[in-house]
Design an enzyme around this catalytic site. Structure first.
Site, PDB file in Angstrom:
ATOM      1  N   GLY A  28       0.801  -1.215   0.000  1.00  0.00           N
ATOM      2  CA  GLY A  28       0.000   0.000   0.000  1.00  0.00           C
ATOM      3  C   GLY A  28       0.833   1.263   0.000  1.00  0.00           C
ATOM      4  CG  LEU A  30      -0.949   1.560  -3.835  1.00  0.00           C
ATOM      5  CD1 LEU A  30      -2.105   1.107  -4.726  1.00  0.00           C
ATOM      6  CD2 LEU A  30       0.114   0.462  -3.760  1.00  0.00           C
ATOM      7  CG  HIS A  31       5.249   4.809  -4.906  1.00  0.00           C
ATOM      8  ND1 HIS A  31       5.816   4.070  -5.918  1.00  0.00           N
ATOM      9  CD2 HIS A  31       5.700   4.251  -3.746  1.00  0.00           C
ATOM     10  CE1 HIS A  31       6.584   3.130  -5.415  1.00  0.00           C
ATOM     11  NE2 HIS A  31       6.525   3.207  -4.089  1.00  0.00           N
ATOM     12  N   GLY A  33       5.623   4.043  -8.848  1.00  0.00           N
ATOM     13  CA  GLY A  33       6.390   2.799  -8.992  1.00  0.00           C
ATOM     14  C   GLY A  33       5.460   1.587  -8.979  1.00  0.00           C
ATOM     15  CG  HIS A  34       3.286   0.576  -5.412  1.00  0.00           C
ATOM     16  ND1 HIS A  34       3.409   1.650  -4.576  1.00  0.00           N
ATOM     17  CD2 HIS A  34       3.852  -0.476  -4.751  1.00  0.00           C
ATOM     18  CE1 HIS A  34       4.006   1.274  -3.451  1.00  0.00           C
ATOM     19  NE2 HIS A  34       4.290  -0.003  -3.530  1.00  0.00           N
ATOM     20  CD  GLN A 145      16.077  -5.505 -11.282  1.00  0.00           C
ATOM     21  OE1 GLN A 145      15.340  -6.388 -11.710  1.00  0.00           O
ATOM     22  NE2 GLN A 145      17.254  -5.753 -10.733  1.00  0.00           N
TER      23      GLN A 145
HETATM   24  P1  AMP Z   1       6.039  -2.488  -1.555  1.00  0.00           P
HETATM   25  O1  AMP Z   1       4.672  -1.907  -1.441  1.00  0.00           O
HETATM   26  O2  AMP Z   1       7.137  -1.548  -1.187  1.00  0.00           O
HETATM   27  O3  AMP Z   1       6.157  -3.854  -0.930  1.00  0.00           O
HETATM   28  O4  AMP Z   1       6.259  -2.729  -3.106  1.00  0.00           O
HETATM   29  C1  AMP Z   1       5.363  -3.516  -3.854  1.00  0.00           C
HETATM   30  C2  AMP Z   1       5.988  -3.804  -5.199  1.00  0.00           C
HETATM   31  O5  AMP Z   1       6.262  -2.577  -5.865  1.00  0.00           O
HETATM   32  C3  AMP Z   1       7.325  -4.540  -5.073  1.00  0.00           C
HETATM   33  O6  AMP Z   1       7.412  -5.498  -6.113  1.00  0.00           O
HETATM   34  C4  AMP Z   1       8.328  -3.432  -5.258  1.00  0.00           C
HETATM   35  O7  AMP Z   1       9.559  -3.888  -5.768  1.00  0.00           O
HETATM   36  C5  AMP Z   1       7.608  -2.558  -6.269  1.00  0.00           C
HETATM   37  N1  AMP Z   1       8.162  -1.199  -6.249  1.00  0.00           N
HETATM   38  C6  AMP Z   1       8.337  -0.416  -5.168  1.00  0.00           C
HETATM   39  N2  AMP Z   1       8.933   0.745  -5.524  1.00  0.00           N
HETATM   40  C7  AMP Z   1       9.142   0.682  -6.858  1.00  0.00           C
HETATM   41  C8  AMP Z   1       9.725   1.570  -7.828  1.00  0.00           C
HETATM   42  N3  AMP Z   1      10.220   2.747  -7.486  1.00  0.00           N
HETATM   43  N4  AMP Z   1       9.765   1.162  -9.112  1.00  0.00           N
HETATM   44  C9  AMP Z   1       9.266  -0.047  -9.476  1.00  0.00           C
HETATM   45  N5  AMP Z   1       8.700  -0.923  -8.622  1.00  0.00           N
HETATM   46  C10 AMP Z   1       8.642  -0.571  -7.329  1.00  0.00           C
END
Ligand code: AMP
Length: 277
Positions: A28, A30-31, A33-34, A145
């Protein structure tokens, strides 16, 4: 978009769903990247399912867990806009009911880097990812990545345990100044935010040295450490130049390498990486 909070409801929502089913697992807050993961899943899959779950068992530090940013209503809004079909938001009681006592123990690739600095982290990650995969039964799953070691650990698990889920790596989304997007960036104050791009600067320095023909991994690590040490708000957890397949630290850069770093900016721990070769 169907929002499910129980395993039974999520399974029902996905019954008869169009394949391939693509899953994006998140914690969650979320940005963009997500959202790059969600968009890739939307492009490639008949059905897209996202999960939002801040998994307590992957946090060693309980204050880190308590401080983890959350914003479920905003998250649901953006997922709806991206055309996600199903969102799974389980409770702790659903994921770890009383008596829960089975864990996934990842192997060697989980040992270095984050494995050293966050003991038990990948055991928690693998266990929750396996349970989410078993609940959602995706054909494909999309991971960032930015968490390069996490992808390697999950890929290994998917292969070893014949999960039948494709693990797809999506490139890191960055701010204009190079800072990798992360839910944790929201915790940086103004001065810390000004400091944070030093992670990417150090990674670019490694890339530049390698491009200019530097093959001595320790020279590259030292240059990166010096670059980061120039920032008073930054403290290094690790700086690594490792074999991109095994994550063993390299002496000579003569094989594809993962350059990765973990740096605390104030009290916020950030990680980032680039691939060489
Ligand atoms: P998280 O919510 O931090 O557990 O991330 C969920 C998914 O989003 C994971 O697969 C992360 O690697 C991916 N993610 C997080 N930040 C980025 C980003 N800046 N660019 C690409 N994927 C991301």
């Amino acid at each position: 978009m169907q929002v499910c909070t129980t395993i039974a409801d999520a399974r029902k929502a996905l019954e008869g769903a169009e394949h391939p089913i693509g899953a994006v697992l998140t914690m969650g807050a979320l940005h963009e990247g997500h959202l790059t993961l969600v968009r890739k899943a939307r492009e490639e899959c008949g059905t897209v399912v996202a999960s939002i779950y801040v998994n307590p068992t992957q946090f060693g530090d309980q204050s880190d867990l308590a401080a983890y940013p959350r914003g479920i209503q905003e998250d649901l809004c953006v997922l709806r806009e991206e055309g996600v079909d199903v969102v799974f938001i389980p409770t702790d009681a659903e994921m770890y009911p009383p008596g829960f006592d089975t864990w996934v123990e990842p192997g060697k690739v989980a040992e270095p880097l984050e494995g050293v600095h966050r003991p038990g982290h990948f055991k928690g990650v693998c266990t929750v990812v396996l349970k989410l995969f078993n609940t959602l039964r995706p054909d494909k799953s999309y991971f960032g990545q930015k968490d390069a070691q996490q992808i390697m650990v999950i890929r290994q698990m998917a292969e070893d345990l014949a999960l039948g889920v494709d693990v797809i790596a999506v490139p890191t989304t960055r701010e204009r100044d190079g800072l990798a997007l992360s839910s944790r960036n929201a915790k940086l104050d103004f001065a810390e935010r000004q400091t944070a791009p030093v992670l990417y600067r150090a990674l670019c320095l490694a890339q530049e040295l390698a491009l200019r023909g530097q093959r001595d991994a320790e020279i590259v690590r030292t240059a990166m450490r010096e670059c980061i040490s120039g920032e008073s708000l930054a403290s290094i957890d690790y700086v690594s130049v490792a074999d991109a397949k095994t994550l063993e630290e390299l002496t000579t850069i003569d094989t594809p390498a993962l350059v990765s770093i973990a740096v605390s900016i104030g009290t916020t721990r950030l990680i980032d990486n680039v691939l060489l070769g």
